[in-house]
Structures are given as structure tokens and as C-alpha cells.
Design an enzyme around this catalytic site. Structure first.
Site, short mmCIF file in Angstrom:
data_model
loop_
_atom_site.label_atom_id
_atom_site.label_comp_id
_atom_site.label_asym_id
_atom_site.label_seq_id
_atom_site.Cartn_x
_atom_site.Cartn_y
_atom_site.Cartn_z
N LYS A 1 45.60 42.98 44.56
CA LYS A 1 45.48 43.92 43.44
C LYS A 1 44.68 45.13 43.90
O LYS A 1 43.55 45.00 44.39
CB LYS A 1 44.78 43.20 42.27
CG LYS A 1 44.98 43.83 40.93
CD LYS A 1 44.40 42.92 39.86
CE LYS A 1 44.62 43.44 38.47
NZ LYS A 1 43.91 42.63 37.48
O1 G3P Z 1 44.66 42.91 32.93
C1 G3P Z 1 43.70 43.89 32.70
C2 G3P Z 1 42.69 43.35 31.80
O2 G3P Z 1 41.89 42.40 32.44
C3 G3P Z 1 41.88 44.35 31.08
O3 G3P Z 1 41.78 43.86 29.83
O4 G3P Z 1 40.81 43.60 27.62
O5 G3P Z 1 39.38 44.32 29.55
O6 G3P Z 1 41.05 45.86 28.58
P1 G3P Z 1 40.69 44.45 28.84
#
Ligand code: G3P
Length: 217
Positions: A87
Site C-alpha cells: 500500500k
Molecule cells: O481504508 C481507509 C480507511 O482506513 C480510512 O477510514 O474511517 O479513517 O476515514 P477512515
């Protein structure tokens, strides 16, 4: 549509795997820290544990922000397990690293994508997956689903092979909307996946079926 779970929590990953609908896992440094996984070796060991639970792709994020560092880290990560996808953040050095890994047939997930332009260059560089963060766009009054829709159009226009991985999914409706638009993959919390199977009429109907069965016995 592939279902990935977005967590480093082994119990939740196992629960999703046992449900029989899981195609992979995404993690990031924040999700690792949330589970108390810190330190280089512990994080490496945790990736291997995740790979042993699931059958599909497991995204492991590089921490370096320079080309050489990303290559060194990414090569080491990819050697950990055949299911590892490297990633890489959507920055200039990251684009070069994605191209490098693409030439070597090492899978990549281009993360922190917030615009069509970024998704276009990720595809040009040969990313296996591109991760637009829809929840974080919604957080700042911008339509995250619209971005997915625009990327679908652009990729279809040119036949790009990069898979659109809708990330930063926050709830069940995000999954349904992404499926309608045609995202190839979604990654979200376990709760968002389990929300798909819930309906009060199913519960009421089952209760009645079971009550009627008892009447006849
Ligand atoms: O896959 C990306 C994710 O981990 C981010 O999610 O909820 O932190 O915006 P969030």
C-alpha cells in the site's frame, strides 16, 4: 464486488472470514495503532497473522515517503507472504514506486486518493487497486460517492485494469451505493458488512414461521 474488511483486529477479521464473504483485508498505521500494534517487528508479525486467517489480498502500508525507502519497504513486505499487497500513498514518489512494483508484477494499493486526477495517474502507473476515501470526503462536505462514479467513468473510457477500492466506508449504505455505481471492491468495518443482512421483516417473518411450526407440533 469484492468485500475487504478495514481493520487490524484479528477477532473481527476472523468473524468476517467465517461469514464466508470476505475477499481481503486493508490496514493502515492508524488501524494498527488502534489495536495496540506498535514497533516494526510487531507490525510485520501482525501482517503474517492476518494472512493466515484470510484467503485474499492483505494491504500492508509503507511508512517511507521517498522512492528508495518505499521500494526497500515494499519489497520486504511483499516477501512476507504471497497475499501481501503493497500500500503506497498518492504522492509523487509513490507514483514512481507504484510503477516500479507494477513492472515487477508486485501488487499495489494506491491509498489516500481524493480526486479523479489522482485516480487517473494511479491507473497510468499500473496500480492494482486505487483507494478513494469516500467517508473522509463526506466529512468535508464533498460527495465521496460522486468521486467513485467519476473514477468508474474515466476507467471505463480507457479500459484501465486498476480496481476501484472504495475506502473509508463508514456504514452499510456506502456499500450499497458503491455497488450500484460499480466499485470493484469496498473496504469497511465489520459492522457495515453485517448491516447488509439485517431487515426487521426477516426477523418478524422468522418468528412467525417458528411460532406456527410449534402450533402444529
Ligand atoms: O481504508 C481507509 C480507511 O482506513 C480510512 O477510514 O474511517 O479513517 O476515514 P477512515
Amino acid at each position: 464486488m469484492k468485500f475487504f474488511i478495514d481493520t487490524a483486529n484479528l477477532e473481527q477479521i476472523k468473524e468476517a472470514q467465517d461469514l464466508g464473504v470476505l475477499d481481503g483485508v486493508t490496514t493502515n498505521p492508524s488501524l494498527m495503532a488502534k489495536e495496540g500494534i506498535t514497533g516494526h517487528q510487531n507490525i510485520i508479525d501482525h501482517y503474517v497473522k492476518i494472512c493466515k486467517i484470510v484467503d485474499g489480498d492483505v494491504s500492508a502500508e509503507v511508512i517511507s515517503t521517498d522512492f528508495k525507502g518505499m521500494i526497500k519497504e515494499g519489497e520486504a513486505l511483499s516477501k512476507l507472504h504471497p497475499q501481501i499487497v503493497v500500500k503506497i500513498p498518492m504522492i509523487l514518489e509513490g507514483v514512481k514506486a507504484i510503477k516500479y512494483f507494477s513492472n515487477k508484477s508486485i501488487k499495489t494499493n494506491c491509498t489516500l486518493v481524493f480526486s479523479v486526477g489522482q485516480a487517473l495517474i494511479a491507473a497510468k502507473a499500473g496500480a492494482t487497486y486505487v483507494s478513494p476515501f469516500i467517508g473522509r470526503l463526506d466529512d468535508v462536505s464533498t460527495d465521496g460517492l460522486n468521486l467513485i462514479s467519476e473514477i468508474v467513468t474515466v476507467y471505463e473510457n480507457y479500459g484501465f485494469k486498476t480496481q476501484i477500492l472504495a475506502a473509508s466506508i463508514r456504514h452499510t449504505m456506502h456499500i450499497i451505493d458503491c455497488a450500484k455505481i460499480g466499485a470493484d471492491v469496498m473496504t469497511g468495518p465489520l459492522s457495515s458488512i453485517k448491516g447488509l443482512l439485517k431487515h426487521p421483516l426477516t426477523d418478524i417473518g422468522l418468528e412467525k414461521f417458528l411460532a406456527d411450526f410449534k402450533k402444529g407440533n
